[in-house]
Design a protein around this motif. Structure first.
Motif, PDB file in Angstrom:
ATOM      1  N   ILE A   1      -0.104  -7.082  -3.767  1.00  0.00           N
ATOM      2  CA  ILE A   1      -0.333  -8.503  -4.018  1.00  0.00           C
ATOM      3  C   ILE A   1      -0.026  -9.246  -2.718  1.00  0.00           C
ATOM      4  CG2 ILE A   1       0.162  -8.334  -6.489  1.00  0.00           C
ATOM      5  CD1 ILE A   1       2.895  -9.557  -5.952  1.00  0.00           C
ATOM      6  N   ALA A   2      -0.484 -10.492  -2.612  1.00  0.00           N
ATOM      7  CA  ALA A   2      -0.238 -11.290  -1.408  1.00  0.00           C
ATOM      8  C   ALA A   2       0.061 -12.717  -1.822  1.00  0.00           C
ATOM      9  CB  ALA A   2      -1.453 -11.241  -0.482  1.00  0.00           C
ATOM     10  N   VAL A   3       1.192 -13.233  -1.344  1.00  0.00           N
ATOM     11  CA  VAL A   3       1.626 -14.587  -1.688  1.00  0.00           C
ATOM     12  C   VAL A   3       2.237 -15.234  -0.446  1.00  0.00           C
ATOM     13  CG1 VAL A   3       3.149 -15.984  -3.128  1.00  0.00           C
ATOM     14  CG2 VAL A   3       2.089 -13.941  -4.086  1.00  0.00           C
ATOM     15  N   GLY A   4       1.721 -16.404  -0.064  1.00  0.00           N
ATOM     16  CA  GLY A   4       2.313 -17.165   1.015  1.00  0.00           C
ATOM     17  C   GLY A   4       2.378 -16.436   2.338  1.00  0.00           C
ATOM     18  N   GLY A   5       1.361 -15.624   2.632  1.00  0.00           N
ATOM     19  CA  GLY A   5       1.334 -14.911   3.899  1.00  0.00           C
ATOM     20  C   GLY A   5       2.162 -13.654   3.937  1.00  0.00           C
ATOM     21  N   VAL A   6       2.635 -13.174   2.773  1.00  0.00           N
ATOM     22  CA  VAL A   6       3.409 -11.932   2.688  1.00  0.00           C
ATOM     23  C   VAL A   6       2.725 -10.995   1.703  1.00  0.00           C
ATOM     24  CG1 VAL A   6       5.642 -10.882   2.155  1.00  0.00           C
ATOM     25  CG2 VAL A   6       5.542 -13.155   3.192  1.00  0.00           C
ATOM     26  N   ILE A   7       2.586  -9.738   2.096  1.00  0.00           N
ATOM     27  CA  ILE A   7       2.064  -8.699   1.210  1.00  0.00           C
ATOM     28  C   ILE A   7       3.255  -7.989   0.568  1.00  0.00           C
ATOM     29  CG2 ILE A   7       0.761  -6.536   1.073  1.00  0.00           C
ATOM     30  CD1 ILE A   7      -0.729  -7.463   3.590  1.00  0.00           C
ATOM     31  N   TYR A   8       3.163  -7.777  -0.736  1.00  0.00           N
ATOM     32  CA  TYR A   8       4.180  -7.031  -1.467  1.00  0.00           C
ATOM     33  C   TYR A   8       3.494  -5.869  -2.194  1.00  0.00           C
ATOM     34  CZ  TYR A   8       6.670 -11.530  -1.041  1.00  0.00           C
ATOM     35  OH  TYR A   8       7.245 -12.685  -0.580  1.00  0.00           O
ATOM     36  N   PHE A   9       4.141  -4.722  -2.221  1.00  0.00           N
ATOM     37  CA  PHE A   9       3.589  -3.582  -2.956  1.00  0.00           C
ATOM     38  C   PHE A   9       4.724  -2.627  -3.298  1.00  0.00           C
ATOM     39  CE2 PHE A   9       3.353  -2.715   1.557  1.00  0.00           C
ATOM     40  CZ  PHE A   9       3.833  -1.422   1.689  1.00  0.00           C
ATOM     41  N   ALA A  10       4.467  -1.766  -4.292  1.00  0.00           N
ATOM     42  CA  ALA A  10       5.484  -0.815  -4.755  1.00  0.00           C
ATOM     43  C   ALA A  10       4.937   0.596  -4.628  1.00  0.00           C
ATOM     44  CB  ALA A  10       5.891  -1.110  -6.196  1.00  0.00           C
ATOM     45  N   ALA A  11       5.083   1.194  -3.460  1.00  0.00           N
ATOM     46  CA  ALA A  11       4.655   2.573  -3.247  1.00  0.00           C
ATOM     47  C   ALA A  11       5.767   3.523  -3.668  1.00  0.00           C
ATOM     48  CB  ALA A  11       4.283   2.793  -1.785  1.00  0.00           C
ATOM     49  N   GLY A  12       5.452   4.839  -3.664  1.00  0.00           N
ATOM     50  CA  GLY A  12       6.446   5.803  -4.115  1.00  0.00           C
ATOM     51  C   GLY A  12       6.822   5.533  -5.555  1.00  0.00           C
ATOM     52  N   TYR A  13       8.086   5.687  -5.886  1.00  0.00           N
ATOM     53  CA  TYR A  13       8.571   5.393  -7.226  1.00  0.00           C
ATOM     54  C   TYR A  13       9.112   3.965  -7.277  1.00  0.00           C
ATOM     55  CZ  TYR A  13       7.791  10.114  -8.864  1.00  0.00           C
ATOM     56  OH  TYR A  13       7.186  11.281  -9.252  1.00  0.00           O
ATOM     57  N   SER A  14       8.172   2.998  -7.283  1.00  0.00           N
ATOM     58  CA  SER A  14       8.483   1.572  -7.432  1.00  0.00           C
ATOM     59  C   SER A  14       9.344   1.033  -6.304  1.00  0.00           C
ATOM     60  CB  SER A  14       9.166   1.311  -8.788  1.00  0.00           C
ATOM     61  OG  SER A  14       8.381   1.790  -9.851  1.00  0.00           O
ATOM     62  N   VAL A  15       9.171   1.575  -5.108  1.00  0.00           N
ATOM     63  CA  VAL A  15       9.883   1.063  -3.937  1.00  0.00           C
ATOM     64  C   VAL A  15       9.081  -0.126  -3.405  1.00  0.00           C
ATOM     65  CG1 VAL A  15      10.762   1.562  -1.632  1.00  0.00           C
ATOM     66  CG2 VAL A  15      10.789   3.339  -3.397  1.00  0.00           C
ATOM     67  N   ILE A  16       9.626  -1.337  -3.554  1.00  0.00           N
ATOM     68  CA  ILE A  16       8.906  -2.541  -3.138  1.00  0.00           C
ATOM     69  C   ILE A  16       9.143  -2.794  -1.654  1.00  0.00           C
ATOM     70  CG2 ILE A  16       8.587  -5.009  -3.512  1.00  0.00           C
ATOM     71  CD1 ILE A  16       9.652  -4.695  -6.300  1.00  0.00           C
ATOM     72  N   ARG A  17       8.055  -3.119  -0.962  1.00  0.00           N
ATOM     73  CA  ARG A  17       8.138  -3.523   0.442  1.00  0.00           C
ATOM     74  C   ARG A  17       7.478  -4.883   0.608  1.00  0.00           C
ATOM     75  NH1 ARG A  17       7.783   2.027   0.482  1.00  0.00           N
ATOM     76  NH2 ARG A  17       9.247   3.092   1.864  1.00  0.00           N
ATOM     77  N   ALA A  18       8.058  -5.690   1.474  1.00  0.00           N
ATOM     78  CA  ALA A  18       7.485  -6.976   1.856  1.00  0.00           C
ATOM     79  C   ALA A  18       7.055  -6.876   3.310  1.00  0.00           C
ATOM     80  CB  ALA A  18       8.503  -8.095   1.673  1.00  0.00           C
ATOM     81  N   VAL A  19       5.804  -7.261   3.579  1.00  0.00           N
ATOM     82  CA  VAL A  19       5.238  -7.098   4.915  1.00  0.00           C
ATOM     83  C   VAL A  19       4.559  -8.402   5.321  1.00  0.00           C
ATOM     84  CG1 VAL A  19       3.615  -5.779   6.330  1.00  0.00           C
ATOM     85  CG2 VAL A  19       4.861  -4.636   4.490  1.00  0.00           C
ATOM     86  N   ASP A  20       4.790  -8.848   6.548  1.00  0.00           N
ATOM     87  CA  ASP A  20       4.096 -10.021   7.061  1.00  0.00           C
ATOM     88  C   ASP A  20       2.601  -9.725   7.117  1.00  0.00           C
ATOM     89  OD1 ASP A  20       2.846 -11.604   9.434  1.00  0.00           O
ATOM     90  OD2 ASP A  20       4.690 -12.684   8.988  1.00  0.00           O
ATOM     91  N   ALA A  21       1.796 -10.522   6.412  1.00  0.00           N
ATOM     92  CA  ALA A  21       0.372 -10.214   6.259  1.00  0.00           C
ATOM     93  C   ALA A  21      -0.402 -10.338   7.559  1.00  0.00           C
ATOM     94  CB  ALA A  21      -0.244 -11.132   5.199  1.00  0.00           C
TER      95      ALA A  21
END
Length: 705
Positions: A94-114
Motif C-alpha cells: 500500500i502507499a500513503v503520503g509518500g510512504v510504501i508499506y508492505f508485509a513480506a515474510g511472515y507479516s514483517v511490515i516495512r516502511a519505505v520512502d516511495a
C-alpha cells in the motif's frame, strides 16, 4: 557436530531473516482524520494514495492516475529497487503520503520512502515462533491495511496487530482465535468506517468452522463476529442466520467443522453500509462425507452480505450449493455501478474458482448474469432464474472418478483481478487446467482428519494441464455487461500475478517468467515489458508523490503457487537464489538490476543411497499431506520453499531430524514436526532421496545430449 548441523540447516531455510531492524527514521503521516480517510477509500478518490489492498472499499484495483499512459509508457523505467530477505514476497503493498508499506515474510511490515527506496522502519511480529502447528499451512501475509495513521496486519498465529505508521511501534494486538486452534491468517485485513475486519484459513487441514471478526480500529476492542456455517444445534445458534443455515446441512456436520472460512475476499459497500464476505470450501471438501451428500450447506462458497455496524445477516448468494470440489468463492469481489438493459444497477462482480464470471445485484443478492470466462466442463451453465449451476452428470464423483475443468487451483486464484471504470472491462488472471477427482473407497465411516494441520480433503485428486496444452493461463479482458470476452492473452504458466488497471488506459501484470508488462486496456496489445529478473505474483499499485506518478510491485515467488512446482519448474525459480525485491517505476527512470543467474536444480550428493520402495511410498504419502504445500508436488519446488531434492541436509539423518523433528529452523519459517517418529521421518527421507536420485539420472541424461 553442532557446526555441521548449522551448515546443513542453512541449506534447508524456509523463512529467511525476518528480524527486526532498528528504526532508521520515522515516516511522515498525513493527518486527514477519519473523514479524510473515508474519502480516500472511496472508489472515486483522486488516487494519490493506495491505502487498501484493492486501493479502495470497492476493491477495484484501479488507479485513476494517467500521468503514465498508453502514449508514454514506453518511457517507463526503474527508479529504485530494494532487496528483501528470504521469505514470502507475494504480498500487496500500500502507499500513503509518500510512504510504501508492505508485509513480506511472515507479516514483517516495512516502511519505505516511495521516492527514494530508503528503508524507514521494520516491524517484526515474530509470527513463526508463535505459530506452533499453524506454521504448517499458509505462507505469510498477502497484504495489509491503513486507517488514520495506523497499519493493520494479520499473523500466522492469529493476531490482528495495529502498528503506528509513523514509528513502526505496535499500538494494539488482538488474538482472533485460540492459540491451540488449527487456524491461520494469510489474507489482508480490511478497514471500513473506523473498524477493521479479518477472517482466517484452515478448512483444508482441520475441522474448522469459519467466521469473521470486526474490531474497533483505534482500540482493538471486538465489536462483532459472524460465523459462516452453523455449529452443533444442541448448543444453540448465535443468530437467526445460523438457524436458517442449519436446515441446509445433514448428519453430524459440526464434528467436521463445516468450513466456510473467509481467508481472502472481503469488500465494503459504503453506500449501503454492507460488508460482503467471500466464503471458502467445506471441511472436508467431499460433500458425501461432510453432509451425507445432502443439502446446500449454507454459507459455503457464497457471497454473504452483513450489516457493517452489527454484523447481522442481510442476504447471500451461493455460488456452489452443496459444494464438493473446493470451488470456493474467496476470490476478490469488485463493486461497480453498471447500466444493464437500460437500468443503472449496483453490482458486485467476482470470478471465483469455478470458472464463471458473476454479476450480482448488491442491494439484494440476486443473480444478474453468469457466464464462463475459461473452459468449464463441470457445469453446462448457471440458471439465471434459480442462480444454481446446471451440473454435468457424474461430476460429483460419487460412483466413479471424473475429470473436468477448472480445478481446485481455480480458474482464478487469490492474485486479484481489476476493474476499470474507464474501459468498463474486468481483467482476470485466469488459470486453465484440468483435474481428476477420485473418492473410491472413501466413506463417512472411514474418514478421519490427518491432524495437526495436515492437508485433508476426503477425496483424491490430480491437477495437471490438459492433453497437449501449452497454455496454462490467460489474462482475460471481460465485458461484465455483455458477459463476453473482449481479448485474451495466453500465458505459459498457470500462476500469474495480480492485475492493476489505470486511468492511463493501461493494465499491469507480472508473470512467473520474470516479466512485468503493461498492456493496452482496450486492445490487449503489449506496450511495455520489463525484465524483473524474478517471478512476480504480487499485485502492483500506483500512487503520486510530489506530482510524479509511480508504479510499485514486489517481485519473487511465494504463497500457494509452490504446491504446483512441476508446472513452474521450467521457469527456474529457486527459493534460495531467487531475487525478492520491491521494484518502483516512473517515467524517465534509469535504474538497473543485477543480472539473474540461470538456475537448474542439481541433486545433492548421496553416495550411500540404496532404494527402498516400501519406505519411499510411505514417505511419499506423508510428504504429500505435510510437505508438498510448501516444497511442491513430486518434491519439485516452485519457489515457495527449497527444493529438497537439492538439499544436502536430506542426506544427513541427524541434520534432517534436527530440522524437521526438533524445529531447528522454526524462526526461519520451517515448521516443527515433533509428532512424527523416527520411522516416519526416515520414510520421508527415503522418498526425498529417491526423488534426488531421479533428478541425478535426468541431469546426467541432459548433460550427455
Amino acid at each position: 557436530m553442532q557446526s555441521k548441523l548449522i551448515g546443513l540447516a542453512a541449506l534447508l531455510l524456509l523463512g529467511g531473516c525476518n528480524r527486526s531492524q532498528p528504526a532508521e527514521t520515522t515516516a511522515a503521516v498525513a493527518d486527514l482524520g477519519p473523514q479524510g480517510w473515508r474519502a480516500q477509500l472511496t472508489d472515486g478518490s483522486d488516487g494519490r494514495d493506495w491505502p487498501g489492498f484493492g486501493r479502495t472499499y470497492g476493491e477495484q484495483h484501479f488507479s485513476p492516475l494517467d500521468q503514465i499512459n498508453a502514449g508514454n509508457v514506453g518511457e517507463l523505467g526503474l527508479v529504485w529497487s530494494l532487496d528483501l530477505p528470504a521469505g514470502n514476497p507475494a504480498t500487496g503493498p500500500i502507499a500513503v503520503g509518500g510512504v510504501i508499506y508492505f508485509a513480506a515474510g511472515y507479516s514483517v511490515i516495512r516502511a519505505v520512502d516511495a521516492a527514494t527506496g530508503r528503508l524507514l522502519w521494520t516491524f517484526d511480529p515474530k509470527a513463526p515462533e508463535a505459530s506452533g502447528h499453524k506454521l504448517r499451512q499458509g505462507w505469510g501475509s498477502r497484504g495489509i491495511a491503513y486507517w488514520n495513521g495506523k497499519l493493520y496486519t494479520g499473523t500466522q498465529d492469529g493476531r490482528l496487530i495495529a502498528v503506528d505508521a509513523r514509528t513502526g511501534r505496535q499500538v494494539w494486538s488482538a488474538q482472533t482465535f485460540g492459540r491451540d486452534e488449527q487456524r491461520f491468517i494469510s489474507g489482508p485485513p480490511r478497514v471500513f468506517d473506523g473498524k477493521v475486519i479479518i477472517g482466517h484459513g484452515g478448512a483444508d487441514a482441520a475441522p474448522i468452522r469459519g467466521y469473521v471478526t470486526a474490531y474497533d480500529a483505534e482500540s482493538g476492542r471486538q465489536l462483532w463476529r459472524f460465523h459462516t456455517v452453523p455449529g452443533n444445534p444442541a448448543e444453540g445458534f448465535e443468530s437467526p442466520a445460523m438457524e436458517m443455515a442449519a436446515k441446509t446441512w445433514s448428519g453430524d456436520w459440526w464434528t467436521n467443522g463445516g468450513g466456510g472460512t473467509v481467508w481472502n475476499a472481503i469488500t465494503y459497500d459504503a453506500e449501503q453500509d454492507l460488508i460482503l464476505l467471500g466464503t471458502g470450501n467445506g471441511a472436508p471438501w467431499n460433500h458425501q462425507i461432510r453432509s451425507e451428500g445432502k443439502g446446500d450447506n449454507l454459507f459455503l462458497c457464497s457471497i454473504v452480505a452483513l450489516d457493517a455496524k452489527t454484523g447481522a445477516y442481510r442476504w447471500h448468494y451461493q455460488i456452489n450449493p452443496g459444494e464438493t470440489w473446493d470451488f470456493n468463492a474467496a476470490m476478490d469481489m469488485e463493486l461497480a455501478d453498471l447500466t444493464i438493459d437500460g437500468q443503472r444497477r449496483k453490482v458486485v462482480m467476482t470470478a471465483p474458482k469455478n470458472g464463471f464470471f458473476y454479476v450480482i445485484d448488491r442491494t439484494n443478492g440476486r443473480l444478474i448474469s453468469a457466464e464462463p470466462f475459461v473452459e468449464t466442463t463441470w457445469a453446462k451453465r448457471i440458471d439465471r432464474e434459480t442462480g444454481r449451476p446446471v451440473e454435468e452428470p457424474g461430476v460429483r464423483y460419487t460412483e466413479r472418478p471424473t475429470t473436468f475443468r477448472p480445478t481446485p487451483v481455480g480458474a482464478h486464484s487469490w492474485p486479484p483481478m481489476a476493474f476499470s471504470p474507464q474501459s468498463g472491462l474486468v481483467y482476470i488472471p485466469a488459470i486453465d487446467l484440468q483435474v481428476t477427482f477420485d473418492a473410491t473407497g472413501m466413506t463417512r465411516e472411514n474418514f478421519s482428519w490427518s491432524g495437526n494441520m495436515g492437508l485433508t480433503s476426503g477425496v483424491g485428486y490430480r491437477v495437471e494441464p490438459g492433453p497437449g496444452d501449452d497454455t496454462q493461463g490467460y489474462l482475460v479482458a471481460w465485458d461484465p455487461i455483455r458477459q463476453e470476452q473482449r481479448w485474451r492473452i495466453p500465458m505459459a504458466g498457470h500462476f500469474n500475478g495480480g492485475v492493476m488497471a489505470t486511468g492511463g488506459g493501461l493494465v499491469f501484470q507480472g508473470h512467473p517468467d520474470s516479466t512485468f508488462n503493461a498492456y493496452d486496456a482496450t486492445t490487449g496489445r503489449s506496450l511495455w515489458e520489463f525484465d524483473a529478473r524474478a517471478a512476480i505474483v504480487a499485485p502492483p499499485i500506483s500512487y503520486m508523490v510530489n506530482g510524479r506518478q509511480y508504479v510499485t510491485v514486489i517481485a519473487g515467488m511465494g504463497t500457494s503457487g509452490g504446491l504446483f512446482g512441476p508446472m513452474l519448474e521450467k521457469f527456474g525459480i529457486d527459493y534460495r537464489t531467487q531475487a525478492r525485491r520491491v521494484l518502483t517505476f516512473a517515467i524517465g527512470g534509469r535504474a538497473t538490476l543485477p543480472p539473474k543467474t540461470p538456475y537448474r536444480a542439481a541433486a545433492f550428493a548421496d553416495p550411500g543411497y540404496t532404494p527402498n520402495e516400501r519406505m519411499a511410498r510411505a514417505g511419499e504419502a506423508i510428504f504429500n499431506g505435510r510437505c508438498a504445500v510448501c516444497h511442491g508436488g513430486a518434491a519439485i519446488a516452485g519457489g515457495t520453499a527449497p527444493d529438497l531434492r537439492t538439499s544436502a541436509a536430506v542426506a544427513d539423518p541427524d541434520a534432517f531430524w534436527s530440522i524437521v523433528h526438533d524445529g531447528a529452523l522454526v524462526s526461519a519459517g520451517m515448521p516443527q514436526f515433533e509428532d512424527h517418529n523416527r520411522e516416519q521421518l526416515e520414510s520421508v527421507r527415503a522418498y526425498l532421496r529417491e526423488r534426488a536420485a531421479a533428478l541425478r539420472t535426468s541431469g546426467a541424461r541432459q548433460a550427455a545430449r
